[in-house]
Design an enzyme around this catalytic site. Structure first.
Site: not given
Length: 226
Positions: A42, A70, A84, A176
């Site tokens: 993203d 991550y 987010d 997310r």
């Protein structure tokens, strides 16, 4: 300049799409060179973005199936439409921020093969259109749960309302959605404020080339040749 074929590990900065990263690097390559990427990040996200150059474009599926890691920050006490920080937050009424002990109790629910509903603002297709396009048009998006694999979630730090996690997972996992569902399970709401992909397979941040440092010379030095 000569033909280039290989995998380039780029450290993507925040505020830029993965497609724009590809475009910037493409301008530095010999004319006509094929280039793509494995695994979109993203715009707000940072970290490992694998660019596939020349004959390496055929490795896309293989690389996208590689394990990923991550580093992320979840903010409790509110939700957002995009899960987010890219959309306004909606504070959770009368939210009580969880204790670290309660968080530790709940985290194992999100490890293993779990059913996960992709975010409404995602690239999943609904009736031939991307979910995010429908959501932006104000339509209610119904996405079905699907199995994803989460290998490990490690709590790095907790300074309420912000929780820092390291998440190791397989293909198709939405970080997310983990933030959203963790907040829902804790009854306080949650969304991502930071996301960094620190690893894909054996490609890590430590051996990534910063996009700002990409030149013909540095690309050739960092390229993993086929």
């Amino acid at each position: 300049m000569g033909e280039l074929n290989g995998i380039l590990n780029i450290h993507k900065p925040a505020g830029i799409t993965s497609a724009r990263v590809v475009g910037q690097v493409k301008r530095l390559l010999p004319r006509g060179t094929k280039i793509g990427h494995a695994g979109t990040l993203d715009p707000f996200a940072t970290g490992v973005l694998l660019l596939l150059i020349g004959k390496a474009t055929k490795l896309c599926e293989q690389l996208m199936a590689s394990p990923k890691q991550y580093l992320t920050t979840v903010r409790f006490g509110a939700t957002t439409d995009t899960d987010d920080l890219e959309s306004p937050e909606h504070p959770t009424p009368n939210a009580v921020l969880p204790s670290v002990e309660r968080i530790t109790e709940v985290i194992p629910m999100f490890i293993g093969t779990i059913l996960q509903r992709p975010p409404a603002y995602s690239a999943m297709k609904v009736g031939g259109r991307r979910a995010y396009a429908l959501a932006r048009d104000g339509q209610v998006v119904h996405l079905v749960e699907r199995p994803v694999r989460v290998d490990q979630i490690r709590l790095l730090s907790y300074a309420p309302p912000d929780l820092q996690l390291q998440i190791d997972c397989g293909r198709g996992t939405y970080i997310r959605a983990i933030a959203r569902d963790l907040g829902a399970q804790l009854q306080c709401g949650g969304y991502l404020t930071q996301l960094c992909r620190s690893r894909i397979g054996d490609f890590t941040l430590g051996n990534a080339l910063p996009l700002s440092a990409a030149t013909d010379e540095s690309i050739r030095a960092h390229l993993r040749y086929l």
